[in-house]
Design an enzyme around this catalytic site. Structure first.
Site, PDB file in Angstrom:
ATOM      1  N   HIS A  88       0.832  -1.195   0.000  1.00 35.22           N
ATOM      2  CA  HIS A  88       0.000   0.000   0.000  1.00 35.22           C
ATOM      3  C   HIS A  88       0.873   1.254   0.000  1.00 35.22           C
ATOM      4  O   HIS A  88       2.073   1.196   0.255  1.00 35.22           O
ATOM      5  CB  HIS A  88      -0.933  -0.012   1.204  1.00 35.22           C
ATOM      6  CG  HIS A  88      -2.004  -1.049   1.107  1.00 35.22           C
ATOM      7  ND1 HIS A  88      -3.057  -1.117   1.995  1.00 35.22           N
ATOM      8  CD2 HIS A  88      -2.205  -2.060   0.217  1.00 35.22           C
ATOM      9  CE1 HIS A  88      -3.852  -2.119   1.661  1.00 35.22           C
ATOM     10  NE2 HIS A  88      -3.352  -2.711   0.596  1.00 35.22           N
TER      11      HIS A  88
ATOM     12  N   GLU B 293       1.228   3.809   1.976  1.00 35.41           N
ATOM     13  CA  GLU B 293       1.932   4.186   3.198  1.00 35.41           C
ATOM     14  C   GLU B 293       3.204   3.366   3.386  1.00 35.41           C
ATOM     15  O   GLU B 293       4.244   3.903   3.787  1.00 35.41           O
ATOM     16  CB  GLU B 293       1.016   3.976   4.412  1.00 35.41           C
ATOM     17  CG  GLU B 293      -0.264   4.806   4.372  1.00 35.41           C
ATOM     18  CD  GLU B 293      -1.440   4.059   3.768  1.00 35.41           C
ATOM     19  OE1 GLU B 293      -2.560   4.222   4.265  1.00 35.41           O
ATOM     20  OE2 GLU B 293      -1.226   3.308   2.777  1.00 35.41           O
TER      21      GLU B 293
ATOM     22  N   TRP C 246     -17.972   7.179 -37.954  1.00 33.14           N
ATOM     23  CA  TRP C 246     -17.919   7.675 -36.577  1.00 33.14           C
ATOM     24  C   TRP C 246     -18.680   8.983 -36.481  1.00 33.14           C
ATOM     25  O   TRP C 246     -18.497   9.873 -37.312  1.00 33.14           O
ATOM     26  CB  TRP C 246     -16.479   7.881 -36.126  1.00 33.14           C
ATOM     27  CG  TRP C 246     -15.694   6.618 -36.128  1.00 33.14           C
ATOM     28  CD1 TRP C 246     -14.786   6.213 -37.060  1.00 33.14           C
ATOM     29  CD2 TRP C 246     -15.743   5.585 -35.135  1.00 33.14           C
ATOM     30  NE1 TRP C 246     -14.243   4.998 -36.716  1.00 33.14           N
ATOM     31  CE2 TRP C 246     -14.818   4.594 -35.537  1.00 33.14           C
ATOM     32  CE3 TRP C 246     -16.474   5.419 -33.972  1.00 33.14           C
ATOM     33  CZ2 TRP C 246     -14.625   3.438 -34.794  1.00 33.14           C
ATOM     34  CZ3 TRP C 246     -16.268   4.284 -33.235  1.00 33.14           C
ATOM     35  CH2 TRP C 246     -15.339   3.298 -33.639  1.00 33.14           C
TER      36      TRP C 246
ATOM     37  N   LEU D 243     -13.798  -3.837 -27.154  1.00 32.56           N
ATOM     38  CA  LEU D 243     -14.232  -3.371 -25.835  1.00 32.56           C
ATOM     39  C   LEU D 243     -13.131  -3.419 -24.774  1.00 32.56           C
ATOM     40  O   LEU D 243     -13.408  -3.511 -23.583  1.00 32.56           O
ATOM     41  CB  LEU D 243     -15.449  -4.175 -25.339  1.00 32.56           C
ATOM     42  CG  LEU D 243     -16.751  -3.969 -26.111  1.00 32.56           C
ATOM     43  CD1 LEU D 243     -17.861  -4.834 -25.533  1.00 32.56           C
ATOM     44  CD2 LEU D 243     -17.171  -2.500 -26.107  1.00 32.56           C
TER      45      LEU D 243
ATOM     46  N   SER E 239     -29.116 -12.390 -23.550  1.00 31.61           N
ATOM     47  CA  SER E 239     -30.214 -13.171 -22.983  1.00 31.61           C
ATOM     48  C   SER E 239     -30.457 -14.485 -23.719  1.00 31.61           C
ATOM     49  O   SER E 239     -30.691 -15.521 -23.102  1.00 31.61           O
ATOM     50  CB  SER E 239     -31.498 -12.340 -22.980  1.00 31.61           C
ATOM     51  OG  SER E 239     -31.353 -11.205 -22.155  1.00 31.61           O
TER      52      SER E 239
ATOM     53  N   GLY F  85     -26.211  -0.317 -27.024  1.00 32.30           N
ATOM     54  CA  GLY F  85     -27.131   0.300 -27.959  1.00 32.30           C
ATOM     55  C   GLY F  85     -28.268   0.987 -27.231  1.00 32.30           C
ATOM     56  O   GLY F  85     -28.310   1.039 -25.993  1.00 32.30           O
ATOM     57  N   PRO F  86     -29.226   1.518 -27.984  1.00 26.55           N
ATOM     58  CA  PRO F  86     -30.338   2.255 -27.369  1.00 26.55           C
ATOM     59  C   PRO F  86     -31.142   1.447 -26.359  1.00 26.55           C
ATOM     60  O   PRO F  86     -31.643   1.996 -25.378  1.00 26.55           O
ATOM     61  CB  PRO F  86     -31.199   2.651 -28.573  1.00 26.55           C
ATOM     62  CG  PRO F  86     -30.252   2.672 -29.727  1.00 26.55           C
ATOM     63  CD  PRO F  86     -29.272   1.575 -29.463  1.00 26.55           C
TER      64      PRO F  86
ATOM     65  N   LEU G 104     -30.097  -1.211 -24.262  1.00 28.33           N
ATOM     66  CA  LEU G 104     -29.387  -1.341 -22.989  1.00 28.33           C
ATOM     67  C   LEU G 104     -29.223   0.014 -22.317  1.00 28.33           C
ATOM     68  O   LEU G 104     -29.405   0.145 -21.094  1.00 28.33           O
ATOM     69  CB  LEU G 104     -28.015  -1.980 -23.221  1.00 28.33           C
ATOM     70  CG  LEU G 104     -27.166  -2.220 -21.977  1.00 28.33           C
ATOM     71  CD1 LEU G 104     -27.860  -3.156 -21.003  1.00 28.33           C
ATOM     72  CD2 LEU G 104     -25.784  -2.766 -22.367  1.00 28.33           C
TER      73      LEU G 104
END
Length: 379
Positions: free
Chosen positions: A66, A68, A186, A220, A240, A310-311, A313
């Site tokens: 850590h 410290e 894009w 991703l 799903s 997408g729209p 989710l």
């Protein structure tokens, strides 16, 4: 009733400019772990004696020393009588490493300045009490807001047992995520697209839907140039009906992939050791239950989750109780009858509107990046 902390609080007295100066340096050190400490918090420490830095450190990765301990090692005997500036209350529990509060006491520092208490119940003010009981002067609350923002996901997970949900969107001025022909690459400029990788890198997980995987075949992952370590986030796909393709590009990389489905895994999953398939309950529409999914994410110890979908989710999270922040990149163009950023069919009147508050706006090349938050969440 919470314990009364035996520390001088900055809410009680004006902050000392010298304390602010050194704490800002500790926060800058903590930021070096922005992309690598998860699920641990990002922490920095500066040891000052006779107005000179004698030791400094930051937490790099879970399981490593850590902040410290790193600073104390660098300071050596000069730590005795020094002031330690720490961005988060030193840990009080035995985890993969010993408690940092013990190390500070054993080093005989004279004073500890802490930006904020640790929300982890295994510490939660106990280290401050230990330091005070050991005769060490403790000052609490210096640069508290900046320190909290640095670990907003960790704080959220400790307090509410769920991650900080940040939904990313890219759209035209008229709120369209695609052109009328469905093309989206894009809309925003290269500057904005590079910035997205920064936000992916600081997240524990990048979440998307199977529709995005099938349409765009994205990687991703986080691709950015930085001198500090980067731990790739998990890639989590809501699927799903079990349509994840065995030829997806992301399968060619070895970073973690979690497919969340209501269906059993196909046979090809067995040949990919970095892919985990999770069957969760379905909602009334046959989709993965968001309630069950949020419970699963909490079990993964995710701090921040970066949603790129997408729209459908995007709309599901926008309408949910779990949305914390929106990261919106808006390009200076009009796209007419393209797809919207989010599908929110349940909104019929102004009373149904999803209301957010402004947090930050920033120019990103020709685009504008806006950060908005749900009213009442941490600021």
């Amino acid at each position: 009733m919470p314990r009364k902390l035996k520390a001088q609080k900055m809410s009680d007295i004006p902050p000392d400019p010298i304390d602010i100066q050194w704490m800002e340096q500790a926060i800058a050190l903590a930021e070096r772990g922005m992309y690598s400490t998860m699920p641990n918090p990002r922490v920095g420490c500066v040891l000052v004696r006779d107005n000179e830095v004698v030791g400094s450190g930051w937490h790099r990765r879970a399981g490593e020393d850590h902040a410290e301990v790193v600073a104390l090692r660098e300071a050596g005997e000069q730590a005795q009588g020094a002031t330690a500036y720490v961005t988060l209350e030193p840990c009080h529990h035995h985890g993969q490493t010993p408690p940092c509060v013990n190390a500070l006491i054993e080093a005989a520092v004279a004073r500890v300045v802490v930006a904020m208490t640790d929300p982890d119940p295994r510490t939660a003010g106990q280290s401050i009490e230990r330091l005070s009981a050991s005769g060490i002067d403790v000052c609490l609350g210096v640069c508290e807001k900046a320190a909290a923002e640095l670990n907003i996901g960790f704080i959220q997970r400790q307090r509410t047992h769920r991650p900080w949900i940040r939904v990313k969107m890219a759209a035209s001025l008229d709120g369209r995520a695609t052109a009328p022909d469905g093309q989206s690459q894009w809309i925003t400029a290269e500057t904005s697209r590079a910035d997205v990788h920064v936000w992916r890198a600081r997240a524990c997980a990048v979440l998307s839907g199977i529709g995005t995987v099938l349409a765009d075949d994205p990687l991703l992952n986080a691709r950015l140039s930085t001198e500090w370590p980067v731990e790739q986030p998990a890639r989590v796909i809501l699927d799903s009906r079990g349509r994840f393709p065995p030829h997806a590009k992301m399968l060619q990389t070895q970073e973690r992939i979690d497919v969340i489905s209501t269906q059993p895994p196909p046979t090809w999953v067995e040949s990919h050791s970095h892919v985990s398939w999770h069957c969760l309950p379905a909602d009334q529409d046959g989709r993965v239950s968001l309630q069950a999914f949020m419970k699963w994410m909490a079990e993964q110890c995710f701090n921040e989750v970066h949603v790129e979908g997408g729209p459908g989710l995007t709309g599901a999270f926008m309408a949910s109780e779990w949305l914390d922040e929106v990261l919106l990149y808006q390009a200076p163009m009009w796209l007419g009858n393209g797809r919207p950023m989010a599908e929110l069919d349940q909104i019929q009147t102004l009373d149904d509107a999803v209301t957010l508050t402004w947090f930050e706006t920033k120019q990103m090349g020709p685009d504008c990046r806006m950060r908005l938050r749900r009213p009442g969440v941490s600021k």
